[in-house]
Write an enzyme that holds these catalytic residues in place. Sequence first.
Site, PDB file in Angstrom:
ATOM      1  CE  LYS A   1      -4.425   0.735   0.125  1.00 50.29           C
ATOM      2  NZ  LYS A   1      -5.505  -0.081  -0.027  1.00 50.29           N
TER       3      LYS A   1
ATOM      4  N   GLY B   1     -20.417   6.690   2.338  1.00 48.92           N
ATOM      5  CA  GLY B   1     -19.234   6.993   1.584  1.00 48.92           C
ATOM      6  C   GLY B   1     -19.715   7.016   0.051  1.00 48.92           C
TER       7      GLY B   1
ATOM      8  N   GLY C   1     -17.599   7.544  -2.950  1.00 47.56           N
ATOM      9  CA  GLY C   1     -16.370   7.711  -3.561  1.00 47.56           C
ATOM     10  C   GLY C   1     -16.513   6.689  -4.735  1.00 47.56           C
ATOM     11  CG  ASN C   2     -14.112   3.616  -7.808  1.00 46.24           C
ATOM     12  OD1 ASN C   2     -14.046   2.541  -7.480  1.00 46.24           O
ATOM     13  ND2 ASN C   2     -14.227   4.007  -8.956  1.00 46.24           N
ATOM     14  CB  ALA C   3     -16.027   1.597  -2.965  1.00 44.15           C
ATOM     15  N   GLY C   4     -18.402   3.520  -3.187  1.00 40.88           N
ATOM     16  CA  GLY C   4     -19.574   3.779  -2.384  1.00 40.88           C
ATOM     17  C   GLY C   4     -20.671   4.000  -3.675  1.00 40.88           C
TER      18      GLY C   4
HETATM   19  N1  GLU Z   1      -7.307   0.152  -3.248  1.00 37.92           N
HETATM   20  C1  GLU Z   1      -7.894  -0.991  -3.701  1.00 37.92           C
HETATM   21  C2  GLU Z   1      -7.754  -1.961  -2.399  1.00 37.92           C
HETATM   22  O1  GLU Z   1      -7.850  -1.698  -1.290  1.00 37.92           O
HETATM   23  C3  GLU Z   1      -7.450  -1.896  -4.786  1.00 37.92           C
HETATM   24  C4  GLU Z   1      -6.031  -2.139  -4.992  1.00 37.92           C
HETATM   25  C5  GLU Z   1      -5.403  -2.584  -6.353  1.00 37.92           C
HETATM   26  O2  GLU Z   1      -6.221  -2.676  -6.995  1.00 37.92           O
HETATM   27  O3  GLU Z   1      -4.390  -2.854  -6.390  1.00 37.92           O
HETATM   28  O4  GLU Z   1      -8.242  -3.149  -2.655  1.00 37.92           O
END
Ligand code: GLU
Length: 415
Positions: free
Chosen positions: A105, A217, A219-222
Amino acid sequence: MEETNLMKIVEKNLCSCTQELSITPEMEALLKNPMRELHVALPIRIDDGSMKVFRGFRVQYNDARGPTKGGIRFHPDQTIDTVRALASLMTWKCALHNLPLGGAKGGVICNPKALSPGELERLSRAYIRSIYPIIGPDQDIPAPDVYTNPQVMAWMMDEYSKCVMKTTFGAITGKPLAVGGSEGRLDATARGGWFAIEEAARGLGMSLKGATVAVQGFGNAGSYAASLAGSLFGCRVIAVSDSNGGIFRREGLDTEEVMRHKGKTGTVVGFPGSDSITNEDLLELAVDILIPAALENVITGRNAAHVKAKILAELANGPTTLEADEILSSQGVHVIPDILCNGGGVIVSYLEMVQNFSMDQWSEANVHSRLAERMQPACRAVDGLSRSYGTSPRRAAYTIAVKRVVEAMRTRGWL
Ligand code: GLU
């Protein structure tokens, strides 16, 4: 005092399965320590001519199962401990979904909302220049996370390509389609999450048609989780929120319209025909499905007893504290753990890498079916183990993931 350090929470979850796995203290030490961390200072020219130094990190947690993989978060509250914890989560997530990848990360302490597009581009490029010696398509592959997006990924891929003097699409995932991105990546986290919800609902004998949903949320996910709720299953989304606050409409919200409203005004708040609620209120609504899709530690010992949902789908990373987990389980709330629920993002990132390596571009339908093919065995394995051991889905998920990482470490001769 309740534990809110995500690294400590993940460590505790990680060890909750050690008895079944008979993990030795030596193994535990290896599993609890990130293999590599890079801390960087990023001097950026601000539009007014002055210079500001930002701090960034990249943590490569464990690469026993393959090159490390994980997103980059731009957030003012970023800490090395959070990045470490999120890198650890990526390791277990990739293993659980049986991807040939380890976990990593990245993060930069900044408020991207306060940066101009030019400043954001310079920061994104400076970050990649600083970490480029330790990343690459066969080493460590970044992707988007909170407050980073496909445009930021395009700049990052471009900067990496300049550093190595060759266009290298496979170095970064979550890119726009024009530069090696994959169909289906934008809504992948949400789509994968809905796949896990569908499996959980089936196990609970619950119908999704007309089920009520609240999403924290946007954003992209929400935002995609909210829009897919209706389009895939005919669920009724009655509340959504973002960092400015939430909106509620008992009869259901038109999520496409909410997206447009947020696009125009920058927030879901003030959406015509809705009532205002707080983020805290949203989590306690009487809904069938609650989807935290923002940040960590939102369901805690303080509010868990008030959660009324039947299914809690963790689209965010680490939304539930240890104390909350116990309370939810005693209340019979079915928790779909983050490493299972939000794996769709990294699954399609992996599919993007495969397309980049093979110079190919797949159709959206192809990506969707491959995503389902990856989500399904993980959901079934977690469900099977949690039923046969009478244990929580989270503990089952960690048991499967940790076992795979340990097996790889042992086979490679690390243990
Ligand atoms: N940020 C996303 C996660 O937490 C995707 C990570 C990725 O695609 O490498 O799973």
